[in-house]
Design an enzyme around this catalytic site. Structure first.
Site, PDB file in Angstrom:
ATOM      1  N   ASP A   1      93.604  26.294  90.342  1.00 35.29           N
ATOM      2  CA  ASP A   1      92.318  25.744  90.825  1.00 35.29           C
ATOM      3  C   ASP A   1      92.147  24.299  90.575  1.00 35.29           C
ATOM      4  OD1 ASP A   1      91.841  28.409  91.032  1.00 35.29           O
ATOM      5  OD2 ASP A   1      91.128  28.576  88.999  1.00 35.29           O
TER       6      ASP A   1
ATOM      7  N   GLN B   1      98.565  29.750  92.847  1.00 33.80           N
ATOM      8  CA  GLN B   1      98.662  29.632  91.155  1.00 33.80           C
ATOM      9  C   GLN B   1      99.133  28.039  90.803  1.00 33.80           C
ATOM     10  OE1 GLN B   1      99.850  32.719  92.590  1.00 33.80           O
ATOM     11  NE2 GLN B   1      97.870  33.080  92.859  1.00 33.80           N
TER      12      GLN B   1
ATOM     13  N   GLY C   1      92.566  31.560  94.938  1.00 36.62           N
ATOM     14  CA  GLY C   1      91.197  31.412  95.816  1.00 36.62           C
ATOM     15  C   GLY C   1      91.359  30.012  95.800  1.00 36.62           C
ATOM     16  N   HIS C   2      91.189  29.609  97.022  1.00 34.98           N
ATOM     17  CA  HIS C   2      91.017  28.320  97.476  1.00 34.98           C
ATOM     18  C   HIS C   2      89.601  27.940  98.073  1.00 34.98           C
ATOM     19  CE1 HIS C   2      95.284  28.405  96.439  1.00 34.98           C
ATOM     20  NE2 HIS C   2      95.730  29.000  97.564  1.00 34.98           N
TER      21      HIS C   2
ATOM     22  N   LYS D   1      94.216  22.687  95.441  1.00 37.54           N
ATOM     23  CA  LYS D   1      95.158  22.764  96.398  1.00 37.54           C
ATOM     24  C   LYS D   1      94.704  22.952  97.726  1.00 37.54           C
ATOM     25  CE  LYS D   1      97.113  26.031  93.721  1.00 37.54           C
ATOM     26  NZ  LYS D   1      96.300  26.079  92.528  1.00 37.54           N
TER      27      LYS D   1
HETATM   28  P1  GDP Z   1      93.014  25.649  94.439  1.00 35.48           P
HETATM   29  O1  GDP Z   1      93.043  27.336  93.953  1.00 35.48           O
HETATM   30  O2  GDP Z   1      94.004  24.860  93.687  1.00 35.48           O
HETATM   31  O3  GDP Z   1      92.765  25.492  95.722  1.00 35.48           O
HETATM   32  O4  GDP Z   1      91.448  25.154  93.790  1.00 35.48           O
HETATM   33  P2  GDP Z   1      90.001  25.949  94.077  1.00 35.48           P
HETATM   34  O5  GDP Z   1      89.375  25.806  95.399  1.00 35.48           O
HETATM   35  O6  GDP Z   1      90.310  27.432  93.286  1.00 35.48           O
HETATM   36  O7  GDP Z   1      89.245  25.180  92.990  1.00 35.48           O
HETATM   37  C1  GDP Z   1      88.957  23.711  93.233  1.00 35.48           C
HETATM   38  C2  GDP Z   1      87.287  23.492  93.386  1.00 35.48           C
HETATM   39  O8  GDP Z   1      87.121  22.153  93.290  1.00 35.48           O
HETATM   40  C3  GDP Z   1      87.058  23.931  94.865  1.00 35.48           C
HETATM   41  O9  GDP Z   1      85.535  24.307  94.780  1.00 35.48           O
HETATM   42  C4  GDP Z   1      87.138  22.510  95.536  1.00 35.48           C
HETATM   43  O10 GDP Z   1      86.214  22.934  96.782  1.00 35.48           O
HETATM   44  C5  GDP Z   1      86.502  21.665  94.403  1.00 35.48           C
HETATM   45  N1  GDP Z   1      87.150  20.113  94.668  1.00 35.48           N
HETATM   46  C6  GDP Z   1      88.464  20.056  95.356  1.00 35.48           C
HETATM   47  N2  GDP Z   1      88.843  18.528  94.878  1.00 35.48           N
HETATM   48  C7  GDP Z   1      87.484  18.093  94.676  1.00 35.48           C
HETATM   49  C8  GDP Z   1      87.146  16.820  93.715  1.00 35.48           C
HETATM   50  O11 GDP Z   1      87.995  15.787  94.126  1.00 35.48           O
HETATM   51  N3  GDP Z   1      85.773  16.646  93.411  1.00 35.48           N
HETATM   52  C9  GDP Z   1      85.087  17.695  93.499  1.00 35.48           C
HETATM   53  N4  GDP Z   1      83.857  17.617  92.691  1.00 35.48           N
HETATM   54  N5  GDP Z   1      85.334  19.169  93.613  1.00 35.48           N
HETATM   55  C10 GDP Z   1      86.567  19.189  94.168  1.00 35.48           C
HETATM   56  P1  IMO Z   2      95.031  29.525  92.494  1.00 31.26           P
HETATM   57  O1  IMO Z   2      95.876  29.396  93.527  1.00 31.26           O
HETATM   58  C1  IMO Z   2      93.975  30.480  88.472  1.00 31.26           C
HETATM   59  C2  IMO Z   2      95.854  33.786  86.454  1.00 31.26           C
HETATM   60  C3  IMO Z   2      94.900  35.115  86.241  1.00 31.26           C
HETATM   61  C4  IMO Z   2      95.549  35.674  85.073  1.00 31.26           C
HETATM   62  C5  IMO Z   2      97.133  35.325  85.433  1.00 31.26           C
HETATM   63  C6  IMO Z   2      97.718  36.719  85.950  1.00 31.26           C
HETATM   64  O2  IMO Z   2      93.405  29.769  93.047  1.00 31.26           O
HETATM   65  O3  IMO Z   2      95.192  28.450  91.746  1.00 31.26           O
HETATM   66  P2  IMO Z   2      97.465  38.044  88.222  1.00 31.26           P
HETATM   67  O4  IMO Z   2      96.373  38.751  88.947  1.00 31.26           O
HETATM   68  O5  IMO Z   2      98.186  36.845  89.086  1.00 31.26           O
HETATM   69  O6  IMO Z   2      98.705  38.790  87.654  1.00 31.26           O
HETATM   70  O7  IMO Z   2      97.053  37.384  86.977  1.00 31.26           O
HETATM   71  O8  IMO Z   2      97.312  34.521  86.309  1.00 31.26           O
HETATM   72  N1  IMO Z   2      95.727  33.361  87.924  1.00 31.26           N
HETATM   73  C7  IMO Z   2      95.080  32.285  88.339  1.00 31.26           C
HETATM   74  N2  IMO Z   2      94.244  31.307  87.785  1.00 31.26           N
HETATM   75  N3  IMO Z   2      93.848  30.333  89.762  1.00 31.26           N
HETATM   76  C8  IMO Z   2      94.790  31.117  90.506  1.00 31.26           C
HETATM   77  O9  IMO Z   2      95.243  31.123  91.669  1.00 31.26           O
HETATM   78  C9  IMO Z   2      95.435  32.130  89.841  1.00 31.26           C
HETATM   79  N4  IMO Z   2      95.951  33.243  90.002  1.00 31.26           N
HETATM   80  C10 IMO Z   2      96.426  33.922  88.851  1.00 31.26           C
HETATM   81  O10 IMO Z   2      93.581  34.698  85.996  1.00 31.26           O
HETATM   82  O11 IMO Z   2      95.158  34.665  83.521  1.00 31.26           O
HETATM   83 MG    MG Z   3      91.880  28.618  92.893  1.00 31.00          MG
END
Ligand code: GDP
Ligand code: IMO
Ligand code: MG
Length: 427
Positions: free
Chosen positions: A13, A223, A40-41, A16
């Site tokens: 999170d 991840q 989850g992106h 990416k």
């Molecule tokens: P990922 O799993 O690595 O793709 O990240 P996620 O999407 O799960 O979580 C990142 C969250 O931060 C998302 O809601 C993005 O829209 C948000 N985000 C990404 N870059 C920035 C930033 O520079 N500032 C802020 N405030 N939000 C950001």
């Molecule tokens: P993104 O791509 C954050 C965590 C789960 C749990 C562990 C194992 O959005 O960064 P799993 O279901 O993969 O067997 O769970 O890994 N986990 C994540 N945490 N971001 C993710 O993906 C994750 N994918 C799995 O919360 O601790």
């Molecule tokens: Mg994510």
């Protein structure tokens, strides 16, 4: 022209999805190489927000071909639902291709993921419950079902029967659940076969030929480094290879074709699920970071655990992945703190450690050694160049860069594509 790898440096999170989406317009292929719909992106484009799970974030860039690589585990119901949802919002998924070698998440593996967690009790991992672990376990046990198996009904039936010989024992005798019939599983999987068939390719061949032609391939990790099954905080990890090495095995692109490794890293740290987290804040400061950063999971909606930036982790990620560029995200979330702590080392059982400890026990005992940096109060979400940042924010970024073991190439100051400060070009 190169292959680029983009991975998460912390526990996921990091942003990416946003980073991949930004590069998507300049590359020919975006390949997801590990994980499944545990990811989850969130990608924000103007007023629209997209939550992607299984599809590579490049799906939102019209000129680019999204690829689900052999290292991914695919839940077919989720795949088609995600495609339908995006197409309903005007995005074409026509170019999407899927490796014939990718493994399928069967219904019994979703069930097993959830019941196994319940059985673990206070030793649970906190998985996303999507069947990821059991499906990778089947792959390693050589009883997995692959995408290509859907096109040979006889083989599919044999493989499902073989897997269920074992799985039904587990479901019934260990977990007290109902047995699953071969017919029900085969029927469900075959119901997707016709729609799936035109998307299925030899993705390793496709990608290597694209590189031969001088095209650009971005390998997008799900991840992150500390969730990697080998290099993460085992056993509190996911079941795939989320580090740069996994990009090669999960796509069939050899290591000597990779030119850059981009690691996305947040200006603080978060984690979802169980496991050690040295800089975690269990007080009002942690709640403030969660509220300011909107730190709730894209996949499960769970509140993310929050803490300060940990440069021991950053240096570890730089080393394990061979990071050439860090993309720093969410700097804007830190606006308003008088002083910002940064972990520069750990103290473990009375001894200072500058690098990641060798053992799980030591990591559980790690107490952060903090340095403190002056904060800023100015809104930085409208900044578009580094010099637009207040001096204290500049100093904070430069200090992190010094501590983290690789250059910072861009800084995020908001979720939108345009809320990015470029320090050096990534492509
Ligand atoms: P990922 O799993 O690595 O793709 O990240 P996620 O999407 O799960 O979580 C990142 C969250 O931060 C998302 O809601 C993005 O829209 C948000 N985000 C990404 N870059 C920035 C930033 O520079 N500032 C802020 N405030 N939000 C950001
Ligand atoms: P993104 O791509 C954050 C965590 C789960 C749990 C562990 C194992 O959005 O960064 P799993 O279901 O993969 O067997 O769970 O890994 N986990 C994540 N945490 N971001 C993710 O993906 C994750 N994918 C799995 O919360 O601790
Ligand atoms: Mg994510």
């Amino acid at each position: 022209m190169p292959a680029l790898v983009l991975i998460g440096a912390q526990w996921g999170d990091e942003g990416k999805g946003k980073a991949t989406d930004q590069l998507g317009g300049s590359v020919d292929y975006v390949v997801k190489f590990n994980g499944g719909n545990n990811a989850g992106h969130t990608v924000v484009i103007g007023d629209e927000t997209y939550a992607l799970h299984l599809l590579p974030s490049g799906i939102l860039s019209p000129g680019c071909t999204p690829v689900i690589g052999n290292g991914v585990v695919v839940d077919l119901a989720v795949l088609f639902q995600e495609i339908d949802d995006l197409e309903a919002r005007g995005f074409s998924c026509e170019r999407l291709v899927i490796s014939a070698d990718a493994h399928i998440i069967a219904s019994y593996n979703r069930t097993l993921d959830r019941v196994a967690e319940r059985f673990l009790g206070n030793r649970k991992i906190g998985t996303t419950g999507r069947g990821i672990g059991p499906t990778y376990a089947d792959k390693m046990n050589r009883i997995g079902i692959r995408v290509q198996d859907l096109f040979d009904e006889n083989i599919l039936r044999q493989k499902v029967a073989g897997a269920l010989d074992l799985k039904n024992q587990l479901l019934v005798k260990v977990y007290n659940r109902k047995a699953v019939t071969v017919e029900a599983v085969v029927e469900e999987l075959l119901s997707y076969a016709d729609r799936l068939r035109p998307m299925v390719v030899d993705s390793a061949l496709l990608l290597n030929q694209a590189l031969d032609r001088g095209e650009t391939v971005l390998l997008e990790g799900g991840q992150a480094t500390l969730l990697d099954v080998d290099h993460g905080t085992y056993p509190f990890v996911t079941s795939s290879s989320a580090t740069a090495g996994g990009a090669c095995t999960g796509s069939g692109i050899p290591p000597n074709r990779v030119d850059k490794v981009i690691a996305v890293i947040k200006a603080y740290t978060t984690r979802v699920g169980e496991g050690p987290f040295p800089t975690e804040l269990l007080d009002a400061d942690g709640e403030k970071l969660r509220a300011d950063g909107g730190e709730y999971g894209t996949t499960t909606g769970r509140p993310r655990r929050c803490g300060w930036y940990d440069s021991v982790i950053a240096r570890y990620a730089a080393r394990i992945n061979g990071v050439t560029d860090f993309v720093l995200t969410k700097l804007d979330v830190l606006t308003g703190w008088e002083s910002i702590p940064v972990c520069v080392a750990y103290e473990v059982d009375g001894k200072r450690l500058d690098e990641m400890p060798m053992t799980q026990t030591e990591f559980h005992h790690a107490v952060p050694v903090y340095e403190f940096f002056d904060g800023w109060t100015e809104d930085i979400s409208q900044a578009r160049t580094f010099s637009d940042l207040p001096k204290n924010a500049q100093d904070y970024v430069r200090a992190l860069e010094q501590l983290s073991g690789a250059p910072f190439s861009s800084i995020g100051v908001g979720p939108d594509r345009v809320q990015t400060l470029e320090l050096r070009p990534l492509l």
